[in-house]
Enzyme design. Structure first.
Site, PDB file in Angstrom:
ATOM      1  N   LEU A 136     -15.617  -0.738  11.165  1.00 37.70           N
ATOM      2  CA  LEU A 136     -16.055   0.421  11.944  1.00 37.70           C
ATOM      3  C   LEU A 136     -17.345   0.103  12.686  1.00 37.70           C
ATOM      4  O   LEU A 136     -17.587   0.584  13.797  1.00 37.70           O
ATOM      5  CB  LEU A 136     -16.283   1.617  11.016  1.00 37.70           C
ATOM      6  N   ALA A 137     -18.202  -0.660  12.043  1.00 37.77           N
ATOM      7  CA  ALA A 137     -19.485  -1.067  12.623  1.00 37.77           C
ATOM      8  C   ALA A 137     -19.909  -2.362  11.959  1.00 37.77           C
ATOM      9  O   ALA A 137     -19.615  -2.591  10.779  1.00 37.77           O
ATOM     10  CB  ALA A 137     -20.537   0.010  12.418  1.00 37.77           C
ATOM     11  N   SER A 138     -20.618  -3.191  12.720  1.00 34.57           N
ATOM     12  CA  SER A 138     -21.086  -4.470  12.193  1.00 34.57           C
ATOM     13  C   SER A 138     -22.558  -4.627  12.511  1.00 34.57           C
ATOM     14  O   SER A 138     -22.943  -4.661  13.689  1.00 34.57           O
ATOM     15  CB  SER A 138     -20.282  -5.624  12.808  1.00 34.57           C
ATOM     16  N   ALA A 139     -23.382  -4.703  11.468  1.00 38.83           N
ATOM     17  CA  ALA A 139     -24.833  -4.836  11.636  1.00 38.83           C
ATOM     18  C   ALA A 139     -25.302  -6.147  11.029  1.00 38.83           C
ATOM     19  O   ALA A 139     -24.506  -6.924  10.492  1.00 38.83           O
ATOM     20  CB  ALA A 139     -25.544  -3.655  10.999  1.00 38.83           C
ATOM     21  N   SER A 140     -26.601  -6.375  11.111  1.00 39.50           N
ATOM     22  CA  SER A 140     -27.131  -7.665  10.677  1.00 39.50           C
ATOM     23  C   SER A 140     -27.083  -7.825   9.160  1.00 39.50           C
ATOM     24  O   SER A 140     -26.976  -8.944   8.651  1.00 39.50           O
ATOM     25  CB  SER A 140     -28.572  -7.829  11.166  1.00 39.50           C
ATOM     26  N   GLN A 143     -21.496  -4.708   7.097  1.00 42.06           N
ATOM     27  CA  GLN A 143     -20.581  -4.022   7.993  1.00 42.06           C
ATOM     28  C   GLN A 143     -19.738  -3.047   7.195  1.00 42.06           C
ATOM     29  O   GLN A 143     -19.578  -3.174   5.976  1.00 42.06           O
ATOM     30  CB  GLN A 143     -19.713  -5.003   8.771  1.00 42.06           C
ATOM     31  N   LYS A 158     -18.866  -0.374   2.561  1.00 40.90           N
ATOM     32  CA  LYS A 158     -19.915  -1.195   3.178  1.00 40.90           C
ATOM     33  C   LYS A 158     -20.007  -2.517   2.426  1.00 40.90           C
ATOM     34  O   LYS A 158     -20.100  -2.524   1.192  1.00 40.90           O
ATOM     35  CB  LYS A 158     -21.261  -0.469   3.141  1.00 40.90           C
ATOM     36  N   ASP A 293     -34.526   8.432   8.220  1.00 43.29           N
ATOM     37  CA  ASP A 293     -33.945   7.978   9.483  1.00 43.29           C
ATOM     38  C   ASP A 293     -32.872   8.967   9.954  1.00 43.29           C
ATOM     39  O   ASP A 293     -31.704   8.604  10.104  1.00 43.29           O
ATOM     40  CB  ASP A 293     -33.334   6.581   9.287  1.00 43.29           C
TER      41      ASP A 293
END
Length: 562
Positions: A136-140, A143, A158, A293
């Site tokens: 769905l999303a890929s971060a540093s 994901q 996650k 956040d």
């Protein structure tokens, strides 16, 4: 073999220093290169950018953001954290650093499957009814993948990137070394607690790497909002959760920053702005534990208007001390008291640099005059906070990290509210909570706690005072100190010391009495239950007597002497 590994690690460390120095120099940040002692790793021939031409010139904030992006996950996270520090950076830097994108190429599906198998002891197909290898999303750091439990519950899984922890740990070590080096080489570093900031950043990022901690945060929020049907905190599925894998209930809905979609769904945006703001403000003033956040991507509006909150890696906590300091600040603002405000801000600051109190007071007096005579509900909170933080930057006052998170969260909440409803005023939402906080500062429990703490401080002072006096006497005996006093100057000093001693003893006795009453009634309710009201009355009577005595002695102190 061991020596070969150490040489390899040393080579990697040197290479990383070179990469950091070159990125900073390439973006015109040579000043940082110099004060950090990185110049020996930076070839002299490097130019400024070496990127594709732009139609508009790079600004200094542009350079900083781009350099951090080039340096990878740790530095991207550092920039994102700095974007939440309005006490350290002016708005243009905060705005630019908030654009830092934490996107990363996705980890291949087979690698993700193997990681889940290693962590949970079974393949995703065995653990879930459905599992999507497409993220769905890929971060540093990790994901997210959509999945479905055997009972049909939609979830998000996650998964932390393989090998990311050693990379981040090496960078954190370098950042802490650079902070220590800058503190030694740069005189102005005394105005900033760089070493403390580096340590706090390391602690924050390590917590974000631990998905168990994020799961515990989610459960704590769920407990705090258990009685509120208007807020949805995702459930944690611990059977498929470890420090590297986190399984959460999936929340879907309309993004809070999509007004057209909200209107199409029949959501009252004006009411939503106030509900969302009250949700965030409750975290601070009632729970003392807040989402640090709350950007639009972390809030979803479900059908029916329920607010869904996600991503609990970055949180803040209001300790008793910070709550008291916040109460003092609010009290000083509501009373338009510049002296109290000066003391409160200096007490909050982590830096020990010299501050011209008279000039600071003059600036704060002008600041207070802008809002004097207006209720909190009549004030735009964003401009007030930004002006106050501008003064803090001018006088190099560094706020504690939790206070900085809090102020940034308040600014983000106001921005979200205005986006939903142009007439939104956060002050109206804040006012009743702020009043409750001020009242809580003067509750019997809070007074007893502060008096007990004062008694402990007095005891510690009594223990430390003889040694301090011995050092002073030794310095006088060796000629290290010269003191010139006339007899007529000494008598008022002795009298004042005697009065202070009497007041201190009275305060300690009363604090001990109140603490004893509280301990008796809390420890054995059956025996003392019938005496709670008389004992509380006695405790309040003792506190009132002490207050009257202190007021009387203060008045005596102010009388003119013959």
């Amino acid at each position: 073999m061991k020596q070969r590994v150490e040489r390899h690690e040393l080579k990697q460390r040197v290479q990383r220093y070179e990469e950091i120095g070159e990125a900073l120099a390439r973006h015109g940040l040579g000043f940082i290169v110099g004060i950090a002692g990185l110049e020996r790793w930076v070839p002299l021939h490097h130019g400024l950018l070496g990127h594709e031409p732009r139609t508009t010139p790079y600004t200094n904030p542009d350079h900083l953001r781009t350099a951090l992006e080039e340096l990878g996950p740790t530095f991207i996270k550092l920039g994102q954290l700095l974007s939440t520090r309005p006490d350290l950076l002016p708005p243009e830097y905060q705005s630019e650093l908030s654009k830092l994108q934490d996107d990363a190429p996705p980890v291949p599906g087979p690698t993700i499957r193997q990681l889940i198998r290693d962590e949970l002891g079974a393949s995703p197909e065995d653990l879930f009814a459905q599992f999507s290898a497409e993220p769905l999303a890929s971060a540093s750091i990790g994901q997210a993948h959509a999945a479905t439990l055997r009972d049909g519950t939609p979830v998000v899984v996650k998964v932390r990137r393989p090998g990311i922890v050693p990379t981040i740990e090496a960078d954190l070590d370098i950042l802490q070394n650079l902070a220590a080096r800058i503190s030694r080489r740069w005189e102005a570093a005394a105005d900033y607690n760089l070493i403390g900031m580096a340590d706090e950043f390391a602690q924050t990022l390590r917590a974000e790497l631990d998905y168990l901690q994020e799961g515990r945060n989610a459960e704590r929020f769920a407990a705090n909002f258990a009685a509120d049907p208007g807020v949805h905190i995702p459930r944690v599925f611990w059977e498929t959760t470890t420090s590297r894998v986190l399984t959460l209930e999936r929340i879907t809905g309309t993004k809070v920053n999509d007004p057209d979609a909200l209107d199409a769904a029949g959501i009252d945006r004006r009411a939503l702005a106030r509900r969302a703001a009250r949700t965030v403000v409750k975290m601070v003033f009632d729970d003392g534990f807040f989402h640090a956040d709350p950007h639009p991507g972390n809030l979803f509006i479900e059908p029916g208007g329920r607010i869904g909150l996600i991503d609990f890696g970055m949180v803040g906590e209001i300790t008793d001390k910070l709550g008291d300091q916040l109460g003092v600040l609010l009290t000083a603002l509501t009373r338009s008291d510049p002296d109290r405000l000066v003391s409160a801000l200096l007490d909050l600051s982590l830096t020990q640099s010299f501050v011209d109190r008279s000039q600071f007071r003059a600036d704060l007096t002008r600041f207070i005059a802008l809002y004097d005579g207006r209720q909190l509900g009549e004030i735009e909170i964003g401009p007030l906070i930004r002006q106050a933080l501008g003064l803090c930057r001018t006088y190099h006052l560094q706020m504690p990290q939790e206070m900085a998170k809090l102020l940034k969260m308040v600014l983000m909440t106001e921005g979200m509210g205005v986006n939903l409803d142009p007439q939104f005023n956060l002050g109206e939402v804040l006012q009743p909570f702020a009043q409750q906080l001020i009242l809580r500062r003067f509750s019997p429990q809070a007074l007893a706690r502060r008096m007990t703490a004062a008694g402990i401080d007095a005891v510690e002072l009594a223990v430390e005072l003889p040694e301090a006096l011995r050092r002073i006497v030794a310095a006088v005996d060796t000629g290290g100190i010269e003191v010139h006093l006339r007899a007529d100057e000494l008598e008022p000093l002795v009298g004042r010391m005697e009065r202070i001693g009497n007041r201190l003893v009275a305060g300690m006795i009363t604090a001990a009495f109140i603490g004893g009453v509280g301990g008796l009634t809390a420890g054995d309710k059956e025996r003392w239950g019938n005496w709670q009201s008389p004992l509380m009355g006695a405790g309040l009577g003792a506190a009132s007597t002490l207050g009257a005595y202190l007021a009387w002695t203060s008045r005596r102190n102010k009388r003119p002497r013959p």
